[in-house]
Design a protein around this motif. Sequence first.
Motif, mmCIF file in Angstrom:
data_model
loop_
_atom_site.group_PDB
_atom_site.id
_atom_site.type_symbol
_atom_site.label_atom_id
_atom_site.label_comp_id
_atom_site.label_asym_id
_atom_site.label_seq_id
_atom_site.Cartn_x
_atom_site.Cartn_y
_atom_site.Cartn_z
ATOM 1 N N SER A 149 0.825 -1.211 0.000
ATOM 2 C CA SER A 149 0.000 0.000 0.000
ATOM 3 C C SER A 149 0.858 1.260 0.000
ATOM 4 O O SER A 149 0.553 2.233 -0.696
ATOM 5 C CB SER A 149 -0.924 0.026 1.216
ATOM 6 O OG SER A 149 -1.890 -0.968 1.105
ATOM 7 N N ILE A 150 1.949 1.232 0.785
ATOM 8 C CA ILE A 150 2.813 2.416 0.867
ATOM 9 C C ILE A 150 3.497 2.673 -0.482
ATOM 10 O O ILE A 150 3.536 3.813 -0.955
ATOM 11 C CB ILE A 150 3.837 2.255 2.015
ATOM 12 C CG1 ILE A 150 3.095 2.301 3.366
ATOM 13 C CG2 ILE A 150 4.910 3.339 1.960
ATOM 14 C CD1 ILE A 150 3.905 1.834 4.547
ATOM 15 N N LEU B 146 0.975 4.090 -2.753
ATOM 16 C CA LEU B 146 0.708 5.493 -2.423
ATOM 17 C C LEU B 146 1.754 6.411 -3.055
ATOM 18 O O LEU B 146 1.416 7.460 -3.615
ATOM 19 C CB LEU B 146 0.680 5.685 -0.904
ATOM 20 C CG LEU B 146 0.467 7.126 -0.429
ATOM 21 C CD1 LEU B 146 -0.884 7.654 -0.876
ATOM 22 C CD2 LEU B 146 0.580 7.220 1.089
ATOM 23 N N THR C 36 -10.403 14.690 5.967
ATOM 24 C CA THR C 36 -9.823 14.758 7.312
ATOM 25 C C THR C 36 -10.864 15.271 8.306
ATOM 26 O O THR C 36 -11.019 14.715 9.399
ATOM 27 C CB THR C 36 -8.600 15.704 7.317
ATOM 28 O OG1 THR C 36 -7.789 15.390 6.196
ATOM 29 C CG2 THR C 36 -7.784 15.546 8.586
ATOM 30 N N PRO D 77 -4.675 8.903 -4.108
ATOM 31 C CA PRO D 77 -3.828 9.045 -2.911
ATOM 32 C C PRO D 77 -4.652 9.027 -1.620
ATOM 33 O O PRO D 77 -4.228 8.439 -0.620
ATOM 34 C CB PRO D 77 -3.153 10.403 -3.115
ATOM 35 C CG PRO D 77 -3.171 10.616 -4.584
ATOM 36 C CD PRO D 77 -4.459 10.002 -5.054
ATOM 37 N N ILE D 78 -5.848 9.651 -1.672
ATOM 38 C CA ILE D 78 -6.701 9.693 -0.475
ATOM 39 C C ILE D 78 -7.240 8.293 -0.166
ATOM 40 O O ILE D 78 -7.184 7.831 0.973
ATOM 41 C CB ILE D 78 -7.865 10.698 -0.683
ATOM 42 C CG1 ILE D 78 -7.311 12.109 -0.954
ATOM 43 C CG2 ILE D 78 -8.793 10.699 0.520
ATOM 44 C CD1 ILE D 78 -8.366 13.113 -1.373
ATOM 45 N N THR E 27 -4.463 6.062 1.195
ATOM 46 C CA THR E 27 -4.085 6.445 2.556
ATOM 47 C C THR E 27 -5.130 5.972 3.561
ATOM 48 O O THR E 27 -4.789 5.396 4.600
ATOM 49 C CB THR E 27 -3.930 7.977 2.662
ATOM 50 O OG1 THR E 27 -3.078 8.422 1.610
ATOM 51 C CG2 THR E 27 -3.317 8.370 3.994
ATOM 52 N N ILE F 181 -3.737 2.287 4.464
ATOM 53 C CA ILE F 181 -2.734 2.553 5.496
ATOM 54 C C ILE F 181 -3.385 2.892 6.839
ATOM 55 O O ILE F 181 -3.149 2.199 7.832
ATOM 56 C CB ILE F 181 -1.768 3.676 5.038
ATOM 57 C CG1 ILE F 181 -0.981 3.191 3.800
ATOM 58 C CG2 ILE F 181 -0.796 4.045 6.169
ATOM 59 C CD1 ILE F 181 -0.218 4.239 3.083
ATOM 60 N N LEU F 182 -4.221 3.928 6.885
ATOM 61 C CA LEU F 182 -4.793 4.362 8.171
ATOM 62 C C LEU F 182 -5.717 3.303 8.772
ATOM 63 O O LEU F 182 -5.643 3.016 9.968
ATOM 64 C CB LEU F 182 -5.541 5.688 8.006
ATOM 65 C CG LEU F 182 -4.707 6.895 7.591
ATOM 66 C CD1 LEU F 182 -5.591 8.121 7.470
ATOM 67 C CD2 LEU F 182 -3.584 7.155 8.598
#
Lengths: 132, 117
Positions: free
Chosen positions: A72-73, A76, A124, B26-27, B30, B34-35
Motif C-alpha cells: 500500500s505504501i 501510495l 480529514t 492518494p486519499i 491512505t 494505510i490508516l
Amino acid sequence: MIKAKHYIRSHDKLWWLKDKQRFLYMLREISSLFLGLYTIMLIIRLASFTAGESYYDSYLDFMATPSFMIYSIITLIFALIHTITWFFLAPQAMPLVIAGKKMPNGVITGGCFIVFLGLVGIITWFIKELTI
Amino acid sequence: MKRSGTKPILWLLFSMGGTVAAFTMPIIITVLGILHPLDLLPTQLLSYQMIEVISHYWIARIIIAGIIITVLWHAMHRLFLTMLDLCLCQDKFSHKILFYGIAIAGTMVTLFSILIV
C-alpha cells in the motif's frame, strides 16, 4: 531478383535506463501498473462485501498484513507521482480559455492542487467529526 | 493506419480516469490501505455495518463504481502503452485482450457487485 529490404527498428529493451529524463518518464508511466493493481484490490473489496460479512472481514484481515501494508505504501508513492505529474500536464491536456484569454499554466496546475488539498481537508474533517 | 471506432471512447475513459485517479487515489490508498489497517481510524468507519448504511444511497454507489471503472480503464490502457514502450508487448489482439480483458472483466464485476448489494 531484388529482395525488398525491410527497415528493422533497433530497439533496446533497456532504453529507459539510458538517461534521467527517460527514467523519470518510465517512473511516471509505470504508476499505471500500481494504480491498476490497486483498483483490482478495490474490486475484490467490493465483491467480498457483496459476498457477505465474513468474506469482508477476512479481506480486512488480509489488508492488515505487513506485506500488504508495504504494498500500500509503495502504491501510495506511485499514486502521488501520478497526481503531481497529471496536474502539471493538465494545462496542456485541457487548456482553459476564459473571456478569450488563455489561462497561464500555473493557474490551472495551482487550481488542481488547491482542489486536491480541499478534498484532503474535507476527508480529514469528516474522519475527525466521526472520531469525537 | 486504420482508425479504430473505439478510440474516442477509450480516450475519454483514459483522460477521465487519469483525472479521477489524480484527485482520489492518494486519499483512497491512505485511508483504506494505510490508516484503516493500522487502526488509526474510528473502528465503525469502514465496518461492514457502516458500508451497508452507505450502500443505501445510490449516489454513493454511483461514485464508487465511477471511480473504480474509470481508474481501471485508465490504468489498463496506459499499462498496455507502457508495455509497448518496453517492447514487452506488440500491438496485436492477443496482447491487447490481456489488458482490455481485465478492464472489461473488472467493469462487469464492479457493476454486478454494485447492483446486487
